[in-house]
Structures are given as structure tokens and as C-alpha cells.
Design a protein around this motif. Sequence first.
Motif, PDB file in Angstrom:
ATOM      1  N   ARG A 117      44.775  39.972  36.924  1.00 54.71           N
ATOM      2  CA  ARG A 117      45.849  40.863  37.363  1.00 54.71           C
ATOM      3  C   ARG A 117      46.704  40.225  38.456  1.00 54.71           C
ATOM      4  NH1 ARG A 117      42.197  46.426  37.700  1.00 54.71           N
ATOM      5  NH2 ARG A 117      42.363  46.996  35.478  1.00 54.71           N
ATOM      6  N   TRP A 118      46.066  39.539  39.400  1.00 61.62           N
ATOM      7  CA  TRP A 118      46.808  38.870  40.452  1.00 61.62           C
ATOM      8  C   TRP A 118      47.747  37.818  39.888  1.00 61.62           C
ATOM      9  CZ3 TRP A 118      47.893  39.527  45.412  1.00 61.62           C
ATOM     10  CH2 TRP A 118      47.112  40.419  46.168  1.00 61.62           C
ATOM     11  N   LEU A 164      37.033  36.621  43.074  1.00 59.95           N
ATOM     12  CA  LEU A 164      37.746  37.858  42.741  1.00 59.95           C
ATOM     13  C   LEU A 164      37.183  38.570  41.520  1.00 59.95           C
ATOM     14  CD1 LEU A 164      41.505  36.912  43.300  1.00 59.95           C
ATOM     15  CD2 LEU A 164      39.944  38.059  44.875  1.00 59.95           C
ATOM     16  N   CYS A 196      40.620  33.362  32.526  1.00 62.60           N
ATOM     17  CA  CYS A 196      40.249  34.764  32.713  1.00 62.60           C
ATOM     18  C   CYS A 196      40.345  35.541  31.402  1.00 62.60           C
ATOM     19  CB  CYS A 196      41.137  35.413  33.760  1.00 62.60           C
ATOM     20  SG  CYS A 196      40.827  34.866  35.443  1.00 62.60           S
ATOM     21  N   ARG A 225      40.261  41.001  38.228  1.00 59.91           N
ATOM     22  CA  ARG A 225      41.147  41.002  39.397  1.00 59.91           C
ATOM     23  C   ARG A 225      41.969  39.723  39.464  1.00 59.91           C
ATOM     24  NH1 ARG A 225      38.297  42.101  44.878  1.00 59.91           N
ATOM     25  NH2 ARG A 225      40.493  41.951  45.531  1.00 59.91           N
TER      26      ARG A 225
END
Length: 390
Positions: A341-342, A334, A386, A338
Motif C-alpha cells: 500500500r505504501w 512493514l 509484495c 502495508r
Amino acid sequence: MSSTSDIRHQLWVLGLIRATEAIAWTSTFPYAYFMIRSFEVPEHDIAFYAGALVAVFTFGEFLTGVVWARVSDRIGRKPTALVGIFCGFVTAFTLGLSRSVAVVIASRAFGGLFNPNVGLVVMLFVIAKAFSLFLGGLLADPAALYPSIFPPNSAWTSYPYLLPNLAVSLLQVLTFILALLVLQETHPRMRDIIKHGTYAPLAEDAAGLEAEVSATEEHPLEDFQREEEQRDGAQKRAFTFQVILQILAVSLLAFHKVASDSLMGTFLALDSGGNGGDNKSTADGAATRANISFPHSSVGFGFDTRTIGIIFLTEANSRAAIQPTAIPWFISKLGALRAFRWVLGLYPATYIVTPFIPKIPSPFHFVLLLLDLWIKAAFSSVGYICSAVL
């Protein structure tokens, strides 16, 4: 360092220091509810004080983290680490002998305020957490869990939470001895002076210092101003808007993760009537629950400390299993942004579901509980990694 073997020895000792601190911190999670309840605290206040055991420790680290970093610049990394290990021993021993909420809170606060090692070593935390959660749940209140080994009406009955903290204390002693004998100083100006706990100033250090002073005496004011300007410029360039946003995001992530961890022990300990297994309810607690108008769950699982420790162990093991395998694959597919954020978008759903899991018929409620904990562990791991990448 003379060889790769020496470096490995240093890393193992540093990892043990960090692991010992993690064990001392998280080993209280499985039995915090029962410990607070044993002090005859009103039922509706137990969760507050159980959370305070976590809060005062981490807040103490926050208050003194920078201070201890500066202390380590003055006296060296190794002496500072030894101070932290010794204070961890004192904290664990006094916590096991505590007979009141005030002493427990004071002990944990002392442990956080006098814990410089969180900023000095950063290894093996996940593995240590798995071991500590199992240790705390397995050894708490041994007279009740293992009456054939620990007889009633003994010191283990008077101090039911001494055994897990005694184990932590012994681990602290072992860590202190290894750090004293094996750990080497890493401060650039002190690593050649401080060796294995002894001070041995070398002639070349004095000569080097004299050369450094003589080199700066030619233009001391200009050199000082130049260094200050370079330092200020580096700090301004480091704290960009992106970095500030990531600091805020990871702080909020840590906030609700630690809050969830501290409350989960209480949630698992409460029985189906919401009273921690003693079926005694306070009028204030009942009134408080009756005044809540939105849908809620007033029940828990009624597990003992041993079962809670095993449940927490499965969560820590799941985290240790997916961190080097599934999580890097997920982020690579991803991308860090991304994936971040998920995770942040889906995370709140897990908290909405958690309070209603005890209402699910057995044994499905236990399976859903494990899945809930494992999913939260995966989300938090992805979030932290992340954020570090971003």
C-alpha cells in the motif's frame, strides 16, 4: 539429473537463456529514440514509435505465451527453448539491419510472437537488464562514438545500430549451442526420451505407457470425468477474489513501469529545446505543445546513447543491490500488505516530479535524475515482491 553438479549446469543454461532474452529486449532502450529519428520520423511521433518497439514485443509474448506452453507439452521443453533462441537471433539480426520503421516494428513483433522462453525460464533478469542497457548504449552508432575504431562512410555508418544487435546475435548463437549440448529435457513424459537433441525411445517407456493405458481401460469414462472435475475444482479454488485483485494490481504496476521505461529513453535523449539534439522543431510539435494548458516541461537532457546506457546501468545496478538486502528488510518490517500500500500510494509522486527535473540547475538535475530512477526501481521491486507474497 544424476548429481547436484548436473542440476547446477541446467540452472546456468536456463539462466543464460532468460538473460539473453532480457538483453535482446532492453538493449534497445538507450538508442530507440535515435534509431527512430534516423528514419526521418516527425519529431512529435518519435516517442510513439519508440514505445511501440517495446509494446509490440511484449504484446506478441502475451498473444502466444499460452500457445507456446502447449507446444512445449507436445514437442518438449528443450526443442521449444531452442526455437525461441533461434527466433531471438533472427530478430536481433534483422533489427540491426533495419532501415525503416515498418521493418523495425515487424522485427520486434516477430521476436515477441516467437518467443516461448519467457514462460519456460525465469532467472537472472535483473543482472541481464543491467548488462543489456549498458551494451545498447555503449555500442549504438559506433562510427559517431568511436571514429578512430569505426571509420565513417563504412557499413557502421549505413547501419549505425547493427553493432549492438550483432553482439546480441552472437550471444544468441552461444546460448543456442550451450542449450543444444547441455540442456536436458524436463517434461515428465519426454525427459527420458529426448536427450541432448536426439530421440531415443526406451523400452521401459513403452512398457510404462502400456501399463498406464491398460489401467485406465477398466473405467475410462469414470476416470476421465473424475479428472475433469478435480481440474475444474482446483481452478475455481485458485482464482479467489484475493488472487484476482493481485493479478489486476501487478498488471497495472507492470503497465506503468514498462511505459515509463520506454518513454525515459526519449526523455533523456531530447535536448534542452526538446528536439533530440538537432535543434529542428516541427510546426505540428510546436503547436501541440502550445495547446497544452497545464504545467509541463518541454525539455530533456540531450544525452547521447553512451550516457543514457550508463544512466540505465546505474538504475539496474541499484535494483540488483537492494533486492536481496534492503527490500526484504523493508517488507519484513512493514509486512507485505502495508508495504504494498505504501509503494502504490507514493509511486505516482515520482511521475509528477520527473518532467521538471531538467529545469533544476546543473549538476543537481543529474543527481535528482538518478535518485528518481533509483526510487522507481525500488518501488517497482517492492511492488512485485509484495504482490507475489500476497
